[in-house]
Design an enzyme around this catalytic site. Sequence first.
Site, PDB file in Angstrom:
ATOM      1  N   PRO A 104       0.835  -1.202   0.000  1.00 50.69           N
ATOM      2  CA  PRO A 104       0.000   0.000   0.000  1.00 50.69           C
ATOM      3  C   PRO A 104       0.869   1.251   0.000  1.00 50.69           C
ATOM      4  O   PRO A 104       1.775   1.379   0.815  1.00 50.69           O
ATOM      5  CB  PRO A 104      -0.790  -0.128   1.314  1.00 50.69           C
ATOM      6  CG  PRO A 104       0.060  -0.989   2.195  1.00 50.69           C
ATOM      7  CD  PRO A 104       0.784  -1.929   1.282  1.00 50.69           C
ATOM      8  N   GLN A 121      -6.647  -1.255   3.347  1.00 48.91           N
ATOM      9  CA  GLN A 121      -5.844  -0.961   4.543  1.00 48.91           C
ATOM     10  C   GLN A 121      -6.414   0.249   5.281  1.00 48.91           C
ATOM     11  O   GLN A 121      -6.671   1.287   4.672  1.00 48.91           O
ATOM     12  CB  GLN A 121      -4.384  -0.691   4.184  1.00 48.91           C
ATOM     13  CG  GLN A 121      -3.501  -0.585   5.432  1.00 48.91           C
ATOM     14  CD  GLN A 121      -2.072  -0.193   5.134  1.00 48.91           C
ATOM     15  OE1 GLN A 121      -1.805   0.958   4.781  1.00 48.91           O
ATOM     16  NE2 GLN A 121      -1.154  -1.130   5.278  1.00 48.91           N
ATOM     17  N   CYS A 138       3.206   3.023   9.044  1.00 44.25           N
ATOM     18  CA  CYS A 138       3.488   4.291   8.359  1.00 44.25           C
ATOM     19  C   CYS A 138       4.310   5.208   9.254  1.00 44.25           C
ATOM     20  O   CYS A 138       3.925   5.491  10.397  1.00 44.25           O
ATOM     21  CB  CYS A 138       2.194   4.983   7.970  1.00 44.25           C
ATOM     22  SG  CYS A 138       2.461   6.559   7.116  1.00 44.25           S
ATOM     23  N   LYS A 156       0.386  -4.707   8.894  1.00 48.04           N
ATOM     24  CA  LYS A 156       1.674  -4.293   8.335  1.00 48.04           C
ATOM     25  C   LYS A 156       2.352  -3.393   9.357  1.00 48.04           C
ATOM     26  O   LYS A 156       1.762  -2.419   9.819  1.00 48.04           O
ATOM     27  CB  LYS A 156       1.510  -3.558   7.017  1.00 48.04           C
ATOM     28  CG  LYS A 156       2.838  -3.233   6.332  1.00 48.04           C
ATOM     29  CD  LYS A 156       2.618  -2.626   4.940  1.00 48.04           C
ATOM     30  CE  LYS A 156       3.941  -2.535   4.165  1.00 48.04           C
ATOM     31  NZ  LYS A 156       4.896  -1.589   4.754  1.00 48.04           N
ATOM     32  N   ASN A 163       9.217  -7.182   3.735  1.00 61.00           N
ATOM     33  CA  ASN A 163       9.126  -5.925   2.994  1.00 61.00           C
ATOM     34  C   ASN A 163      10.359  -5.080   3.302  1.00 61.00           C
ATOM     35  O   ASN A 163      10.835  -5.064   4.430  1.00 61.00           O
ATOM     36  CB  ASN A 163       7.839  -5.203   3.416  1.00 61.00           C
ATOM     37  CG  ASN A 163       7.675  -3.818   2.811  1.00 61.00           C
ATOM     38  OD1 ASN A 163       7.327  -2.875   3.500  1.00 61.00           O
ATOM     39  ND2 ASN A 163       7.915  -3.676   1.533  1.00 61.00           N
ATOM     40  N   GLY A 164      10.872  -4.407   2.277  1.00 59.16           N
ATOM     41  CA  GLY A 164      12.014  -3.513   2.463  1.00 59.16           C
ATOM     42  C   GLY A 164      13.133  -3.808   1.502  1.00 59.16           C
ATOM     43  O   GLY A 164      13.721  -4.894   1.532  1.00 59.16           O
ATOM     44  N   ASP A 165      13.413  -2.858   0.601  1.00 57.66           N
ATOM     45  CA  ASP A 165      14.544  -2.934  -0.328  1.00 57.66           C
ATOM     46  C   ASP A 165      14.412  -4.048  -1.367  1.00 57.66           C
ATOM     47  O   ASP A 165      15.429  -4.524  -1.895  1.00 57.66           O
ATOM     48  CB  ASP A 165      15.872  -3.104   0.432  1.00 57.66           C
ATOM     49  CG  ASP A 165      16.184  -1.942   1.348  1.00 57.66           C
ATOM     50  OD1 ASP A 165      15.559  -0.880   1.191  1.00 57.66           O
ATOM     51  OD2 ASP A 165      17.048  -2.092   2.240  1.00 57.66           O
ATOM     52  N   GLY A 192       7.335  -2.268  -2.485  1.00 54.88           N
ATOM     53  CA  GLY A 192       6.795  -0.937  -2.265  1.00 54.88           C
ATOM     54  C   GLY A 192       7.328   0.081  -3.244  1.00 54.88           C
ATOM     55  O   GLY A 192       6.887   0.159  -4.396  1.00 54.88           O
ATOM     56  N   ARG A 193       8.314   0.861  -2.811  1.00 56.13           N
ATOM     57  CA  ARG A 193       8.789   1.988  -3.633  1.00 56.13           C
ATOM     58  C   ARG A 193       9.315   1.557  -4.988  1.00 56.13           C
ATOM     59  O   ARG A 193       9.199   2.299  -5.974  1.00 56.13           O
ATOM     60  CB  ARG A 193       9.860   2.756  -2.858  1.00 56.13           C
ATOM     61  CG  ARG A 193       9.310   3.566  -1.688  1.00 56.13           C
ATOM     62  CD  ARG A 193      10.416   4.147  -0.839  1.00 56.13           C
ATOM     63  NE  ARG A 193      11.185   3.108  -0.163  1.00 56.13           N
ATOM     64  CZ  ARG A 193      12.399   3.266   0.325  1.00 56.13           C
ATOM     65  NH1 ARG A 193      13.024   4.419   0.195  1.00 56.13           N
ATOM     66  NH2 ARG A 193      13.013   2.270   0.930  1.00 56.13           N
TER      67      ARG A 193
END
Length: 326
Positions: free
Chosen positions: A17, A71, A101, A140, A203-205, A227-228
């Site tokens: 999200p 979410q 967040c 999350k 999640n992450g990188d 994500g990004r």
Amino acid sequence: MNIGNVSFHDRAVFLAPLEDITDLPYRLICKDYGADLVYTEFVSSEALIRGIDRSLQKTQILEKERPVAIQIFGHDINSMAKAAEQVAAYCPDIIDINWGCPVRKVVSKGAGSAILKDIPKMVAITKAVVDAVNIPVTVKTRLGWDHNSKPIIDVAERLQDVGIKAISIHGRTRSQLYGGTADWSLIGAVKNNPRMYIPIIGNGDIDSAETAAEKFNTYGVDALMVGRAAIGNPWIFTQIKTYLNQGEILPFPSIHERLSVCRKHLAEEIKYKNAQSAVIEMRKQYTKYFKGIDDFKKFRMQLMQTTTAEETEDIFKKIEAYYSSF
């Protein structure tokens, strides 16, 4: 892998999200490129209860994007339970709680990752949401508030005990925001905790197919969340899944495919919201859509300044003509 009554194949890859990114048009594009589960932008529980149009729009889902998660975020136990009941009426496959967040406007209200400073309240609100609905509830979150407080192993156990069906863990603390490197060792520790039996989503990188494979192989997570790296890059899902299933590294698409998807994306955004908002919000995606294209800077600058759909289409045509021989 199952999240409640929702089934996924092994090593599934989810679209995270993302505020102002994972609206309905972009979720559908990412679905087309292989995202196994998509999430709405996060929705304020208080705004939902008050019937704020922008928040209600975020909860709009379509059959063709299933499975899909809505979410929600907030800090009040009653508001979160009521919002969950309201969201359940829209029939998402999953309701996800945003306890991760890190942005100030969310944290300052005691929501998002701010809850990591009050774990009992985090558990109480999560239980209230679980008890309010008959849809699988997931969470999350992050490792903790800062480098001195990373209680994610205990947090994951306690949230599992009150009934969540999966947990997504971003390998950073709130104080890191999006800086530094995600610490996957603690994500792996949660996955390898013998008390845990629900799916663990890392999640992450995750920025490439090779990275995705390495995270699966090293930490044994049940699924990954991108994500990004998915902003303006829906084909990352195809790249990851092709590499996982066939061992083949797909190249990035041609300028012409990127332009085609970008055009489609803008057209759908204009249908979904007013044209001016769509054109301005798409600026966040253009840099990513055309990343790595030679000699593109002049067009990128023009796209970042455009204010109408007509102007944008004129620039698209210039791009098309300039790269016609590529």
